[in-house]
Design an enzyme around this catalytic site. Structure first.
Site, PDB file in Angstrom:
ATOM      1  N   LYS A  13       0.841  -1.215   0.000  1.00  0.00           N
ATOM      2  CA  LYS A  13       0.000   0.000   0.000  1.00  0.00           C
ATOM      3  C   LYS A  13       0.871   1.258   0.000  1.00  0.00           C
ATOM      4  O   LYS A  13       0.639   2.174  -0.769  1.00  0.00           O
ATOM      5  CB  LYS A  13      -0.901   0.045   1.258  1.00  0.00           C
ATOM      6  CG  LYS A  13      -1.843  -1.125   1.378  1.00  0.00           C
ATOM      7  CD  LYS A  13      -2.730  -0.992   2.608  1.00  0.00           C
ATOM      8  CE  LYS A  13      -1.972  -1.015   3.918  1.00  0.00           C
ATOM      9  NZ  LYS A  13      -1.291  -2.283   4.217  1.00  0.00           N
ATOM     10  N   ARG A  88      -9.023   1.290   8.988  1.00  0.00           N
ATOM     11  CA  ARG A  88      -8.626  -0.094   9.231  1.00  0.00           C
ATOM     12  C   ARG A  88      -9.705  -0.860   9.982  1.00  0.00           C
ATOM     13  O   ARG A  88      -9.529  -2.051  10.243  1.00  0.00           O
ATOM     14  CB  ARG A  88      -7.359  -0.108  10.066  1.00  0.00           C
ATOM     15  CG  ARG A  88      -6.088  -0.411   9.265  1.00  0.00           C
ATOM     16  CD  ARG A  88      -4.954  -0.459  10.258  1.00  0.00           C
ATOM     17  NE  ARG A  88      -3.792  -1.149   9.815  1.00  0.00           N
ATOM     18  CZ  ARG A  88      -2.688  -0.576   9.358  1.00  0.00           C
ATOM     19  NH1 ARG A  88      -2.638   0.722   9.178  1.00  0.00           N
ATOM     20  NH2 ARG A  88      -1.638  -1.317   9.069  1.00  0.00           N
ATOM     21  N   ARG A 127      11.632  -6.210   4.464  1.00  0.00           N
ATOM     22  CA  ARG A 127      11.433  -4.755   4.441  1.00  0.00           C
ATOM     23  C   ARG A 127      12.427  -4.082   5.379  1.00  0.00           C
ATOM     24  O   ARG A 127      12.650  -4.527   6.496  1.00  0.00           O
ATOM     25  CB  ARG A 127       9.996  -4.412   4.870  1.00  0.00           C
ATOM     26  CG  ARG A 127       9.779  -2.910   5.008  1.00  0.00           C
ATOM     27  CD  ARG A 127       8.341  -2.512   4.916  1.00  0.00           C
ATOM     28  NE  ARG A 127       7.513  -2.978   6.016  1.00  0.00           N
ATOM     29  CZ  ARG A 127       6.212  -2.730   6.125  1.00  0.00           C
ATOM     30  NH1 ARG A 127       5.583  -2.042   5.171  1.00  0.00           N
ATOM     31  NH2 ARG A 127       5.532  -3.184   7.141  1.00  0.00           N
ATOM     32  N   ARG A 160      11.727  -2.962  11.173  1.00  0.00           N
ATOM     33  CA  ARG A 160      10.783  -2.433  12.170  1.00  0.00           C
ATOM     34  C   ARG A 160      10.453  -3.522  13.195  1.00  0.00           C
ATOM     35  O   ARG A 160      10.304  -4.682  12.826  1.00  0.00           O
ATOM     36  CB  ARG A 160       9.482  -2.005  11.471  1.00  0.00           C
ATOM     37  CG  ARG A 160       9.510  -0.600  10.939  1.00  0.00           C
ATOM     38  CD  ARG A 160       8.401  -0.301   9.964  1.00  0.00           C
ATOM     39  NE  ARG A 160       7.073  -0.746  10.347  1.00  0.00           N
ATOM     40  CZ  ARG A 160       5.984  -0.556   9.603  1.00  0.00           C
ATOM     41  NH1 ARG A 160       6.078   0.077   8.443  1.00  0.00           N
ATOM     42  NH2 ARG A 160       4.818  -0.993  10.008  1.00  0.00           N
ATOM     43  N   ARG A 171      -0.306  -9.456  13.224  1.00  0.00           N
ATOM     44  CA  ARG A 171      -0.892  -8.349  12.444  1.00  0.00           C
ATOM     45  C   ARG A 171      -1.792  -8.880  11.336  1.00  0.00           C
ATOM     46  O   ARG A 171      -2.811  -8.270  11.015  1.00  0.00           O
ATOM     47  CB  ARG A 171       0.228  -7.479  11.844  1.00  0.00           C
ATOM     48  CG  ARG A 171       0.978  -6.707  12.912  1.00  0.00           C
ATOM     49  CD  ARG A 171       2.197  -6.038  12.340  1.00  0.00           C
ATOM     50  NE  ARG A 171       1.876  -4.909  11.488  1.00  0.00           N
ATOM     51  CZ  ARG A 171       2.716  -4.364  10.622  1.00  0.00           C
ATOM     52  NH1 ARG A 171       3.928  -4.853  10.482  1.00  0.00           N
ATOM     53  NH2 ARG A 171       2.350  -3.337   9.897  1.00  0.00           N
TER      54      ARG A 171
HETATM   55  P1  ADP Z   1       2.339  -1.760   3.229  1.00  0.00           P
HETATM   56  O1  ADP Z   1       2.387  -0.254   3.128  1.00  0.00           O
HETATM   57  O2  ADP Z   1       1.101  -2.340   2.584  1.00  0.00           O
HETATM   58  O3  ADP Z   1       2.555  -2.274   4.623  1.00  0.00           O
HETATM   59  P2  ADP Z   1       4.882  -1.664   1.758  1.00  0.00           P
HETATM   60  O4  ADP Z   1       4.545  -0.763   0.612  1.00  0.00           O
HETATM   61  O5  ADP Z   1       5.749  -1.083   2.827  1.00  0.00           O
HETATM   62  O6  ADP Z   1       3.543  -2.334   2.370  1.00  0.00           O
HETATM   63  O7  ADP Z   1       5.572  -2.989   1.153  1.00  0.00           O
HETATM   64  C1  ADP Z   1       6.016  -4.046   2.003  1.00  0.00           C
HETATM   65  C2  ADP Z   1       7.380  -4.569   1.519  1.00  0.00           C
HETATM   66  O8  ADP Z   1       7.202  -5.252   0.277  1.00  0.00           O
HETATM   67  C3  ADP Z   1       8.390  -3.448   1.286  1.00  0.00           C
HETATM   68  O9  ADP Z   1       9.686  -3.906   1.655  1.00  0.00           O
HETATM   69  C4  ADP Z   1       8.288  -3.199  -0.225  1.00  0.00           C
HETATM   70  O10 ADP Z   1       9.521  -2.720  -0.739  1.00  0.00           O
HETATM   71  C5  ADP Z   1       7.953  -4.593  -0.766  1.00  0.00           C
HETATM   72  N1  ADP Z   1       7.055  -4.560  -1.929  1.00  0.00           N
HETATM   73  C6  ADP Z   1       6.040  -3.681  -2.179  1.00  0.00           C
HETATM   74  N2  ADP Z   1       5.407  -3.959  -3.349  1.00  0.00           N
HETATM   75  C7  ADP Z   1       6.027  -5.082  -3.835  1.00  0.00           C
HETATM   76  C8  ADP Z   1       5.854  -5.895  -5.017  1.00  0.00           C
HETATM   77  N3  ADP Z   1       4.892  -5.625  -5.917  1.00  0.00           N
HETATM   78  N4  ADP Z   1       6.669  -6.958  -5.167  1.00  0.00           N
HETATM   79  C9  ADP Z   1       7.631  -7.243  -4.250  1.00  0.00           C
HETATM   80  N5  ADP Z   1       7.863  -6.526  -3.144  1.00  0.00           N
HETATM   81  C10 ADP Z   1       7.079  -5.462  -2.920  1.00  0.00           C
HETATM   82  P1  AMP Z   2       1.339   0.616   8.940  1.00  0.00           P
HETATM   83  O1  AMP Z   2       2.593   1.398   8.781  1.00  0.00           O
HETATM   84  O2  AMP Z   2       0.178   1.174   8.152  1.00  0.00           O
HETATM   85  O3  AMP Z   2       1.527  -0.863   8.717  1.00  0.00           O
HETATM   86  O4  AMP Z   2       0.879   0.789  10.478  1.00  0.00           O
HETATM   87  C1  AMP Z   2       1.713   0.342  11.533  1.00  0.00           C
HETATM   88  C2  AMP Z   2       0.884   0.193  12.805  1.00  0.00           C
HETATM   89  O5  AMP Z   2       0.314   1.465  13.185  1.00  0.00           O
HETATM   90  C3  AMP Z   2      -0.312  -0.770  12.722  1.00  0.00           C
HETATM   91  O6  AMP Z   2       0.047  -2.125  12.919  1.00  0.00           O
HETATM   92  C4  AMP Z   2      -1.200  -0.217  13.846  1.00  0.00           C
HETATM   93  O7  AMP Z   2      -0.733  -0.621  15.135  1.00  0.00           O
HETATM   94  C5  AMP Z   2      -0.985   1.291  13.744  1.00  0.00           C
HETATM   95  N1  AMP Z   2      -1.989   1.918  12.839  1.00  0.00           N
HETATM   96  C6  AMP Z   2      -1.739   2.550  11.650  1.00  0.00           C
HETATM   97  N2  AMP Z   2      -2.880   2.986  11.108  1.00  0.00           N
HETATM   98  C7  AMP Z   2      -3.882   2.628  11.955  1.00  0.00           C
HETATM   99  C8  AMP Z   2      -5.306   2.770  11.944  1.00  0.00           C
HETATM  100  N3  AMP Z   2      -5.954   3.379  10.926  1.00  0.00           N
HETATM  101  N4  AMP Z   2      -6.009   2.250  12.988  1.00  0.00           N
HETATM  102  C9  AMP Z   2      -5.399   1.646  14.008  1.00  0.00           C
HETATM  103  N5  AMP Z   2      -4.071   1.453  14.086  1.00  0.00           N
HETATM  104  C10 AMP Z   2      -3.310   1.936  13.075  1.00  0.00           C
END
Ligand code: ADP
Ligand code: AMP
Length: 214
Positions: A13, A88, A127, A160, A171
């Site tokens: 995302k 969420r 990541r 992280r 999660r």
């Molecule tokens: P989210 O915001 O949904 O938690 P991220 O955008 O941070 O996810 O992506 C999670 C991990 O997967 C990151 O390390 C990112 O670089 C990698 N990633 C994102 N999109 C892809 C893809 N299409 N193919 C492979 N790896 C990806």
């Molecule tokens: P993210 O970076 O979006 O994966 O968010 C990391 C963490 O932040 C999540 O696992 C939650 O603990 C918290 N968080 C982020 N957005 C929300 C939301 N809209 N509602 C509740 N918790 C959130």
């Protein structure tokens, strides 16, 4: 254009939201980034949020909703925004709709980036996030130029705490219980668009652009 990114943690995302924000000149609003910035700055909100985040749990709705609604009232959101990580839960989605309805607006697209759980665990362990600017990398898919160092600002890259495998599984459980119901919610509002998130990042983005229009 007001867009919501849906999908499991690690579905991509954030990666796609940044590209959408750039292409369509709208702000990228990530609640996860907002909480991480608050943790870094030692604010009260950050202290409260951290206790939930470290356990892989969602931060309570009352700590999230006003924060987002205040954010999109700012001037840079006049032409829309891309929300990443919010809503969420169903109560968050209802609060968002109610706030938008007051100003005669609504969400235009909810983009669901679909990735099965097996792929997620692998992605999250690879990541790496910058401790300073929040940029994200992946050890295999988007490695930094210099190992362990952010290309953008030169700060250290870390895994992280909430990306450790035991927390990721938790999660994912939280996602299936509390966030996945949003797919039906936005389907019933006729704004849900599905994209395959398992393919290459550029292909995922091309599919999103097709949905949003050039
Ligand atoms: P989210 O915001 O949904 O938690 P991220 O955008 O941070 O996810 O992506 C999670 C991990 O997967 C990151 O390390 C990112 O670089 C990698 N990633 C994102 N999109 C892809 C893809 N299409 N193919 C492979 N790896 C990806
Ligand atoms: P993210 O970076 O979006 O994966 O968010 C990391 C963490 O932040 C999540 O696992 C939650 O603990 C918290 N968080 C982020 N957005 C929300 C939301 N809209 N509602 C509740 N918790 C959130």
């Amino acid at each position: 254009m007001k867009i919501i990114m849906l999908g499991a943690p690690g579905a991509g995302k954030g990666t796609q939201a940044k590209k959408i924000a750039e292409k369509y000149s709208i702000p990228h609003i990530s609640t996860g980034d907002i909480f991480r910035a608050n943790i870094k700055n030692g604010t009260e909100l950050g202290k409260k949020a951290k206790t939930y985040m470290d356990q892989g749990l969602l931060v309570p709705d009352e700590l999230v909703v006003d924060l987002v609604i205040d954010r999109f009232a700012q001037d840079d959101c006049a032409n829309g925004y891309v929300l990443d990580g919010f809503p969420r839960t169903i109560p968050q989605a209802e609060a968002l709709d109610a706030a938008l309805a007051k100003i005669n607006e609504k969400i235009d697209y909810a983009i669901n980036v679909e990735v099965p759980d097996e792929n997620i665990i692998k992605r999250m362990s690879g990541r790496r996030a910058c401790v300073s600017c929040g940029a994200t990398y992946h050890l295999e898919h988007i490695p930094p130029k210099k190992e362990g160092i952010c290309d953008t600002c030169g700060a250290e890259l870390i895994l992280r705490d909430d990306d450790k495998p035991e927390t990721v599984q938790k999660r994912l459980n939280v996602y299936h219980e509390q966030t996945q119901p949003l797919i039906d919610y936005y389907t019933s509002k006729n704004v849900l668009k599905e994209v395959d998130g398992t393919v290459d990042m550029a292909e995922v983005f091309a599919a999103i652009v097709k949905v949003l229009g050039e």
